[in-house]
Design a protein around this motif. Structure first.
Motif, short mmCIF file in Angstrom:
data_model
loop_
_atom_site.label_atom_id
_atom_site.label_comp_id
_atom_site.label_asym_id
_atom_site.label_seq_id
_atom_site.Cartn_x
_atom_site.Cartn_y
_atom_site.Cartn_z
N SER A 1 8.76 8.33 15.30
CA SER A 1 9.39 7.07 14.87
C SER A 1 10.88 7.30 14.71
O SER A 1 11.31 8.27 14.11
CB SER A 1 8.82 6.61 13.52
OG SER A 1 7.43 6.42 13.62
N ASP B 1 13.70 1.95 7.10
CA ASP B 1 12.44 2.66 6.94
C ASP B 1 11.39 2.06 7.87
O ASP B 1 11.47 0.89 8.24
CB ASP B 1 11.92 2.53 5.50
CG ASP B 1 12.74 3.37 4.54
OD1 ASP B 1 13.23 4.43 4.95
OD2 ASP B 1 12.88 2.96 3.37
N VAL B 2 10.41 2.85 8.22
CA VAL B 2 9.26 2.37 8.98
C VAL B 2 8.25 1.84 7.97
O VAL B 2 7.88 2.56 7.04
CB VAL B 2 8.63 3.52 9.81
CG1 VAL B 2 7.39 3.04 10.53
CG2 VAL B 2 9.64 4.09 10.79
N MET C 1 3.34 3.18 10.52
CA MET C 1 3.49 4.62 10.69
C MET C 1 2.29 5.20 11.45
O MET C 1 1.18 4.72 11.29
CB MET C 1 3.58 5.31 9.32
CG MET C 1 4.85 5.06 8.60
SD MET C 1 4.81 5.97 7.04
CE MET C 1 6.42 5.57 6.41
N ARG D 1 6.12 9.25 9.24
CA ARG D 1 6.92 8.72 10.33
C ARG D 1 6.60 9.36 11.68
O ARG D 1 6.81 8.77 12.73
CB ARG D 1 8.40 8.91 10.03
CG ARG D 1 8.88 8.07 8.87
CD ARG D 1 10.32 8.38 8.57
NE ARG D 1 11.15 8.15 9.74
CZ ARG D 1 12.05 7.18 9.84
NH1 ARG D 1 12.25 6.36 8.84
NH2 ARG D 1 12.77 7.05 10.93
#
Length: 143
Positions: A19, A26-27, A32, A52
C-alpha cells in the motif's frame, strides 16, 4: 479398457500486497491487505493479520487417493508490516497441515483442510460452484 494413471502434483503460490499513499494519508483498515483463512494462512482465522503491506507463500504436495479424491500436505508462511521493508524483518506466521480435494475430471468441487498454526488447529471446508458460475463473491464493506 485402458488404465488411468494418476500422478502426484506440487504447487507453489505467493502474493505480495503493498500500500502506498500520499504524505500524511492512512489506508482505511478495511482496505488493508490481510492474511488468514482458507485462502492464505489456513491455520489462522479469516483476516487474522492486517497491515499496510502483506506477503504470503504456500507450498502444497498432492497425490491421488481415489479417482475423484486427492490428498494434500501443505505449509503456509506470511507476514504483515507497516512498511514494505518491514515484511522481511517481521516474524513470519506459519502453519502446516493436510487436506482432501474432491473433484470431477475437469474441476475441483470441495477442499477440506486441517491446519496447525501457533494459535491452534483449524478445520476449513471450501465449496466451489458446481454449474460453472462464479465461486467468488465480493461483498462490499460499508462503514
Amino acid at each position: 479398457r485402458g488404465l488411468a494413471f494418476y500422478t502426484a502434483e506440487q504447487a507453489v503460490r505467493g502474493r505480495v500486497a503493498l500500500s502506498q499513499t500520499g504524505a500524511g494519508n492512512d489506508v482505511p483498515f478495511y482496505l488493508m491487505p490481510t492474511l488468514g483463512g482458507g485462502n492464505t494462512l489456513r491455520g489462522y482465522g479469516d483476516y487474522r493479520f492486517r497491515d499496510r503491506n502483506a506477503a504470503f507463500v504456500s507450498a502444497e504436495y498432492r497425490w491421488p487417493v481415489f479417482r475423484m479424491m486427492d490428498a494434500a500436505l501443505f505449509a503456509d508462511a506470511g507476514s504483515v508490516a507497516p512498511t514494505a521493508s518491514g515484511l522481511w524483518r517481521e516474524r513470519l506466521e506459519q502453519d502446516f497441515g493436510f487436506g482432501l480435494r474432491f473433484h470431477t475430471p475437469t474441476r475441483t468441487v470441495a477442499h477440506i483442510d486441517v491446519a496447525k498454526g501457533r494459535e491452534g488447529t483449524r478445520v476449513s471446508l471450501r465449496l466451489t460452484a458446481l454449474l460453472g458460475g462464479s465461486s467468488r463473491h465480493v461483498i462490499p464493506y460499508v462503514p
